[in-house]
Design a protein around this motif. Structure first.
Motif, PDB file in Angstrom:
ATOM      1  N   SER A 206     -44.737  17.318 -13.840  1.00 39.71           N
ATOM      2  CA  SER A 206     -45.820  16.336 -13.954  1.00 39.71           C
ATOM      3  C   SER A 206     -47.173  17.033 -13.764  1.00 39.71           C
ATOM      4  O   SER A 206     -47.300  17.928 -12.924  1.00 39.71           O
ATOM      5  N   GLN A 224     -42.956   6.490 -21.621  1.00 38.94           N
ATOM      6  CA  GLN A 224     -42.430   6.371 -20.267  1.00 38.94           C
ATOM      7  C   GLN A 224     -41.541   7.564 -19.956  1.00 38.94           C
ATOM      8  O   GLN A 224     -40.933   8.152 -20.858  1.00 38.94           O
ATOM      9  N   LEU A 234     -40.515   6.373 -13.877  1.00 37.28           N
ATOM     10  CA  LEU A 234     -41.163   7.315 -12.965  1.00 37.28           C
ATOM     11  C   LEU A 234     -42.641   7.465 -13.308  1.00 37.28           C
ATOM     12  O   LEU A 234     -43.449   7.833 -12.453  1.00 37.28           O
ATOM     13  N   GLY A 235     -42.987   7.193 -14.541  1.00 33.94           N
ATOM     14  CA  GLY A 235     -44.373   7.279 -14.991  1.00 33.94           C
ATOM     15  C   GLY A 235     -44.539   6.600 -16.329  1.00 33.94           C
ATOM     16  O   GLY A 235     -43.597   6.535 -17.126  1.00 33.94           O
ATOM     17  N   THR A 236     -45.736   6.085 -16.581  1.00 32.94           N
ATOM     18  CA  THR A 236     -46.043   5.387 -17.825  1.00 32.94           C
ATOM     19  C   THR A 236     -47.415   5.818 -18.307  1.00 32.94           C
ATOM     20  O   THR A 236     -48.349   5.945 -17.504  1.00 32.94           O
ATOM     21  N   TYR A 256     -46.049  11.546 -13.547  1.00 31.49           N
ATOM     22  CA  TYR A 256     -44.879  10.839 -13.019  1.00 31.49           C
ATOM     23  C   TYR A 256     -44.495  11.435 -11.673  1.00 31.49           C
ATOM     24  O   TYR A 256     -44.916  12.542 -11.310  1.00 31.49           O
TER      25      TYR A 256
END
Length: 288
Positions: A206, A224, A234-236, A256
């Protein structure tokens, strides 16, 4: 994400060696996933039991043609004699529903002893469960194409309604040994919407830069990062990255956190014309 493997190899019987050379990971237990509930999906029975039936309400359309290789991943040293990388090598990553060979074997034992979760033997149900239950694309509930050859399957999925064409072609392989080895999602076959960065099977950190190419008009791309052991992403990416034109590049950065599984799923989607998600593509990255 197109997995770059020669088609003639994927159709060969030597694909049986795909299983059980897998990545280590701490994924969700096999009991954590449930079969799709959409009534419009095909109710095909497992290949080991009886032939599958075509979905009654789907209007089958041809699978995307861009499934051939252009830059195949190098085969692992433990590849089968035909040169097909085993599941868990950089050539094929286990995305969902099982993250390790041990999880797949655990399900096999439960199935053999009590018929537990037989939907794992149905490639169509597994493809729909992946899109609806794992990715969260609940509008996608139709099968538009089906191509199964031995231990390899390509299943086209689409959102509700005749206006929506095939959203993605899910690539699955059998994860394990024997006729009751469960189906495992390993990626998608891409044509007009691709996810080529990060590279399939590469180690990701990340923030992650995601990108590829797209053909369309007024597209709105969302990305995502997901893992099987987490219900939420976990992240967007910030909503949303514009795209369009003919075979035009797109790119977005996604921070993320919370990654603990060995393999993560990066999914890019676009829609908003006739459905929330009209097309999507996935790739697999490793955390170690």
């Amino acid at each position: 994400m197109t997995i770059r493997l020669p088609f003639r190899l994927l159709a060969a019987a030597s694909v049986a060696a795909l299983a059980l050379t897998g990545c280590d990971g701490s994924g969700a237990s096999p009991d954590a996933s449930a079969p799709p509930t959409a009534t419009s999906a095909s109710t095909a029975t497992p290949a080991a039991a009886s032939p599958a039936a075509s979905p009654p309400d789907a209007s089958p359309s041809p699978a995307p043609s861009g499934t051939g290789p252009s830059s195949p991943a190098p085969p692992s040293a433990t590849a089968d004699p035909g040169g097909v990388p085993p599941l868990g090598s950089r050539g094929l990553q286990p995305l969902w529903p099982f993250t390790t060979p041990a999880q797949a074997e655990e399900w096999q034992r439960a199935y053999r002893s009590g018929g537990h979760q037989p939907w794992h033997l149905d490639a169509e149900h597994t493809a729909l469960a992946f899109t609806r239950d794992y990715l969260g694309f609940t509008e996608i509930d139709r099968i538009t194409s089906r191509r199964i050859s031995g231990r390899d399957a390509r299943i086209g999925v689409a959102p509700t309604g005749p206006e929506g064409g095939t959203a993605a072609v899910i690539h699955l392989v059998r994860y394990g040994a024997g006729p009751d080895a469960p189906w495992e999602v390993v990626g998608t076959d891409d044509t007009t919407f691709s996810l080529t960065t990060p590279a399939y099977g590469s180690v990701a950190r990340s923030p992650l830069t995601a990108g590829g190419r797209i053909t369309g008009v007024d597209e709105s791309i969302a990305v995502q990062v997901r893992q099987p052991s987490s219900e939420t992403p976990l992240g967007t990416s910030p909503c949303c990255t514009p795209g369009g034109g003919t075979d035009q590049p797109w790119s977005v950065t996604v921070p993320y956190s919370g990654a603990r599984d060995a393999v993560l799923t990066v999914v890019a989607s676009t829609g908003g014309h006739v459905a929330t998600v009209e097309r999507f593509t996935v790739t697999a990255v490793r955390t170690r």
